[in-house]
Design a protein around this motif. Structure first.
Motif, PDB file in Angstrom:
ATOM      1  N   MET A   1      87.454  89.077  23.205  1.00  0.00           N
ATOM      2  CA  MET A   1      86.814  87.979  23.934  1.00  0.00           C
ATOM      3  C   MET A   1      87.235  86.653  23.320  1.00  0.00           C
ATOM      4  SD  MET A   1      82.750  87.274  24.707  1.00  0.00           S
ATOM      5  CE  MET A   1      82.232  86.974  23.023  1.00  0.00           C
ATOM      6  N   LYS A   2      87.649  85.728  24.184  1.00  0.00           N
ATOM      7  CA  LYS A   2      88.145  84.462  23.646  1.00  0.00           C
ATOM      8  C   LYS A   2      87.012  83.528  23.209  1.00  0.00           C
ATOM      9  CE  LYS A   2      88.616  81.512  27.757  1.00  0.00           C
ATOM     10  NZ  LYS A   2      89.559  80.687  28.537  1.00  0.00           N
ATOM     11  N   TYR A   3      85.799  83.789  23.696  1.00  0.00           N
ATOM     12  CA  TYR A   3      84.668  82.929  23.335  1.00  0.00           C
ATOM     13  C   TYR A   3      84.005  83.452  22.059  1.00  0.00           C
ATOM     14  CZ  TYR A   3      85.393  81.823  28.295  1.00  0.00           C
ATOM     15  OH  TYR A   3      85.943  81.484  29.508  1.00  0.00           O
ATOM     16  N   ASP A   4      84.739  83.405  20.952  1.00  0.00           N
ATOM     17  CA  ASP A   4      84.233  84.007  19.721  1.00  0.00           C
ATOM     18  C   ASP A   4      83.085  83.211  19.097  1.00  0.00           C
ATOM     19  OD1 ASP A   4      85.757  81.844  18.971  1.00  0.00           O
ATOM     20  OD2 ASP A   4      87.071  82.949  17.613  1.00  0.00           O
ATOM     21  N   TRP A   5      82.803  82.048  19.632  1.00  0.00           N
ATOM     22  CA  TRP A   5      81.712  81.204  19.149  1.00  0.00           C
ATOM     23  C   TRP A   5      80.368  81.584  19.775  1.00  0.00           C
ATOM     24  CZ3 TRP A   5      79.771  79.421  23.615  1.00  0.00           C
ATOM     25  CH2 TRP A   5      80.649  79.244  24.690  1.00  0.00           C
ATOM     26  N   LEU A   6      80.386  82.433  20.804  1.00  0.00           N
ATOM     27  CA  LEU A   6      79.210  82.628  21.659  1.00  0.00           C
ATOM     28  C   LEU A   6      77.986  83.127  20.891  1.00  0.00           C
ATOM     29  CD1 LEU A   6      79.110  83.909  25.252  1.00  0.00           C
ATOM     30  CD2 LEU A   6      77.646  85.037  23.590  1.00  0.00           C
ATOM     31  N   ASN A   7      78.148  84.136  20.056  1.00  0.00           N
ATOM     32  CA  ASN A   7      76.994  84.712  19.352  1.00  0.00           C
ATOM     33  C   ASN A   7      76.301  83.671  18.480  1.00  0.00           C
ATOM     34  OD1 ASN A   7      75.432  87.212  18.402  1.00  0.00           O
ATOM     35  ND2 ASN A   7      76.249  86.425  16.479  1.00  0.00           N
ATOM     36  N   ASP A   8      77.065  82.956  17.669  1.00  0.00           N
ATOM     37  CA  ASP A   8      76.468  81.936  16.796  1.00  0.00           C
ATOM     38  C   ASP A   8      75.854  80.810  17.617  1.00  0.00           C
ATOM     39  OD1 ASP A   8      77.220  83.351  14.568  1.00  0.00           O
ATOM     40  OD2 ASP A   8      78.987  82.124  14.140  1.00  0.00           O
ATOM     41  N   TYR A   9      76.511  80.442  18.700  1.00  0.00           N
ATOM     42  CA  TYR A   9      76.007  79.356  19.543  1.00  0.00           C
ATOM     43  C   TYR A   9      74.625  79.698  20.092  1.00  0.00           C
ATOM     44  CZ  TYR A   9      75.945  75.762  23.187  1.00  0.00           C
ATOM     45  OH  TYR A   9      75.597  74.692  23.987  1.00  0.00           O
ATOM     46  N   LEU A  10      74.456  80.933  20.550  1.00  0.00           N
ATOM     47  CA  LEU A  10      73.177  81.333  21.131  1.00  0.00           C
ATOM     48  C   LEU A  10      72.102  81.523  20.065  1.00  0.00           C
ATOM     49  CD1 LEU A  10      74.326  83.816  23.915  1.00  0.00           C
ATOM     50  CD2 LEU A  10      73.697  81.412  24.138  1.00  0.00           C
ATOM     51  N   LEU A  11      72.464  82.128  18.949  1.00  0.00           N
ATOM     52  CA  LEU A  11      71.464  82.373  17.904  1.00  0.00           C
ATOM     53  C   LEU A  11      71.033  81.094  17.201  1.00  0.00           C
ATOM     54  CD1 LEU A  11      72.687  85.725  16.316  1.00  0.00           C
ATOM     55  CD2 LEU A  11      70.820  85.359  17.935  1.00  0.00           C
ATOM     56  N   ASN A  12      71.823  80.042  17.326  1.00  0.00           N
ATOM     57  CA  ASN A  12      71.435  78.753  16.749  1.00  0.00           C
ATOM     58  C   ASN A  12      70.433  78.007  17.614  1.00  0.00           C
ATOM     59  OD1 ASN A  12      72.841  78.802  14.322  1.00  0.00           O
ATOM     60  ND2 ASN A  12      74.720  78.015  15.240  1.00  0.00           N
ATOM     61  N   LYS A  13      70.191  78.513  18.818  1.00  0.00           N
ATOM     62  CA  LYS A  13      69.178  77.901  19.672  1.00  0.00           C
ATOM     63  C   LYS A  13      67.794  78.310  19.176  1.00  0.00           C
ATOM     64  CE  LYS A  13      71.814  77.462  23.954  1.00  0.00           C
ATOM     65  NZ  LYS A  13      71.627  75.996  24.017  1.00  0.00           N
ATOM     66  N   ARG A  14      66.884  77.382  19.215  1.00  0.00           N
ATOM     67  CA  ARG A  14      65.545  77.621  18.680  1.00  0.00           C
ATOM     68  C   ARG A  14      64.826  78.719  19.469  1.00  0.00           C
ATOM     69  NH1 ARG A  14      62.424  75.044  15.106  1.00  0.00           N
ATOM     70  NH2 ARG A  14      63.980  73.402  14.878  1.00  0.00           N
ATOM     71  N   GLY A  15      64.254  79.682  18.731  1.00  0.00           N
ATOM     72  CA  GLY A  15      63.438  80.726  19.340  1.00  0.00           C
ATOM     73  C   GLY A  15      64.201  81.911  19.898  1.00  0.00           C
ATOM     74  N   VAL A  16      65.529  81.941  19.738  1.00  0.00           N
ATOM     75  CA  VAL A  16      66.327  83.011  20.345  1.00  0.00           C
ATOM     76  C   VAL A  16      66.330  84.265  19.472  1.00  0.00           C
ATOM     77  CG1 VAL A  16      68.680  83.709  20.991  1.00  0.00           C
ATOM     78  CG2 VAL A  16      67.799  81.473  21.675  1.00  0.00           C
ATOM     79  N   THR A  17      66.183  85.412  20.120  1.00  0.00           N
ATOM     80  CA  THR A  17      66.318  86.705  19.454  1.00  0.00           C
ATOM     81  C   THR A  17      67.399  87.515  20.164  1.00  0.00           C
ATOM     82  OG1 THR A  17      64.576  87.680  20.835  1.00  0.00           O
ATOM     83  CG2 THR A  17      63.913  86.750  18.708  1.00  0.00           C
ATOM     84  N   LYS A  18      67.857  88.544  19.497  1.00  0.00           N
ATOM     85  CA  LYS A  18      68.993  89.331  19.997  1.00  0.00           C
ATOM     86  C   LYS A  18      68.701  90.810  19.811  1.00  0.00           C
ATOM     87  CE  LYS A  18      73.747  90.232  18.366  1.00  0.00           C
ATOM     88  NZ  LYS A  18      74.768  89.779  17.394  1.00  0.00           N
ATOM     89  N   ASP A  19      69.116  91.623  20.782  1.00  0.00           N
ATOM     90  CA  ASP A  19      69.018  93.069  20.605  1.00  0.00           C
ATOM     91  C   ASP A  19      70.167  93.754  21.347  1.00  0.00           C
ATOM     92  OD1 ASP A  19      68.410  93.283  23.323  1.00  0.00           O
ATOM     93  OD2 ASP A  19      66.332  93.885  23.034  1.00  0.00           O
ATOM     94  N   LEU A  20      70.247  95.058  21.166  1.00  0.00           N
ATOM     95  CA  LEU A  20      71.219  95.880  21.891  1.00  0.00           C
ATOM     96  C   LEU A  20      70.452  96.805  22.812  1.00  0.00           C
ATOM     97  CD1 LEU A  20      74.115  97.010  22.390  1.00  0.00           C
ATOM     98  CD2 LEU A  20      73.637  98.647  20.555  1.00  0.00           C
ATOM     99  N   GLN A  21      70.700  96.686  24.113  1.00  0.00           N
ATOM    100  CA  GLN A  21      70.117  97.617  25.072  1.00  0.00           C
ATOM    101  C   GLN A  21      71.057  98.821  25.116  1.00  0.00           C
ATOM    102  OE1 GLN A  21      69.625  99.573  27.428  1.00  0.00           O
ATOM    103  NE2 GLN A  21      67.564  99.211  28.140  1.00  0.00           N
TER     104      GLN A  21
END
Length: 209
Positions: A1-21
């Motif tokens: 994926m060329k958007y290698d910044w995406l994960n950090d960009y989203l997790l740097n947003k206030r209140g964001v959580t991440k999981d694997l479905q």
């Protein structure tokens, strides 16, 4: 994926959580427990094949007509959700803007009070739980509806009165006058001018993060 910044960009947003479905093999990003973005992974390689996000229907329709790499939401409501090919030609800045809009759409689905709780910020950008008075002299702006320890007796803080009660905003970030004269008028007299300006800068950054 060329958007290698995406994960950090989203997790740097206030209140964001991440999981694997696991059943779908999707990496999901949530705000307040609601998904606002997902990276869909191939089963064999775990390689991303779609980035899915939510947009206003009219904007989604327009973008699909402009970019062949933006399609109706994969396994989602195709009116509100859109999927983007991770190795396509959608510009990085545009994708960031779309992710921001998806985040705001989902966050905006909660009540204003709940939004402030999710963001863990007062309306003026103060992180109440980091305040030395929190828990003893004060329960925090959101909990006591602006009637914080330094407010006039029986009344809410003037900033809360303006942004929440009068203008019905989530917080001061939605006001064009940020930071306004009310911020100046409610300066802690124990702070030097330099310390106060630093405090204002920190709160503005919190609100815009």
């Amino acid at each position: 994926m060329k958007y290698d910044w995406l994960n950090d960009y989203l997790l740097n947003k206030r209140g964001v959580t991440k999981d694997l479905q696991a059943d779908w093999n999707w990496i999901r990003y949530h705000i307040g427990g609601k998904m606002f973005a997902a990276v869909c992974l191939e089963w064999e390689t775990n390689k991303p094949y779609y980035i899915t996000l939510k947009l206003e229907p009219a904007e989604g329709d327009f973008l699909r007509s402009q970019y062949e790499d933006i399609i109706p939401g994969y396994y989602m409501n195709k009116v509100h959700w859109n999927s983007i090919k991770p190795d396509g030609n959608v510009p990085d800045d545009l994708l960031k803007d779309l992710l921001d809009k998806s985040y705001e759409l989902i966050l905006g689905s909660f009540s204003k009070k709940k939004q402030r709780e999710i963001l863990e910020l007062s309306c003026c950008g103060t992180e109440c739980k980091k305040c030395s008075f929190y828990g003893n002299m004060c329960k925090g702006c959101n909990e006591c509806l602006g009637k914080v320890f330094h407010a006039p007796a029986g009344r809410a803080c003037p900033i809360y009165e303006c942004s929440v009660k009068s203008k019905k905003l989530r917080n001061c970030s939605q006001c064009a006058e940020l930071p306004c004269t009310i911020w100046r008028e409610t300066k802690d007299p124990q702070l030097s001018e330099e310390a106060f300006e630093k405090n204002v800068e920190e709160r503005v950054n919190n609100l815009k993060s």
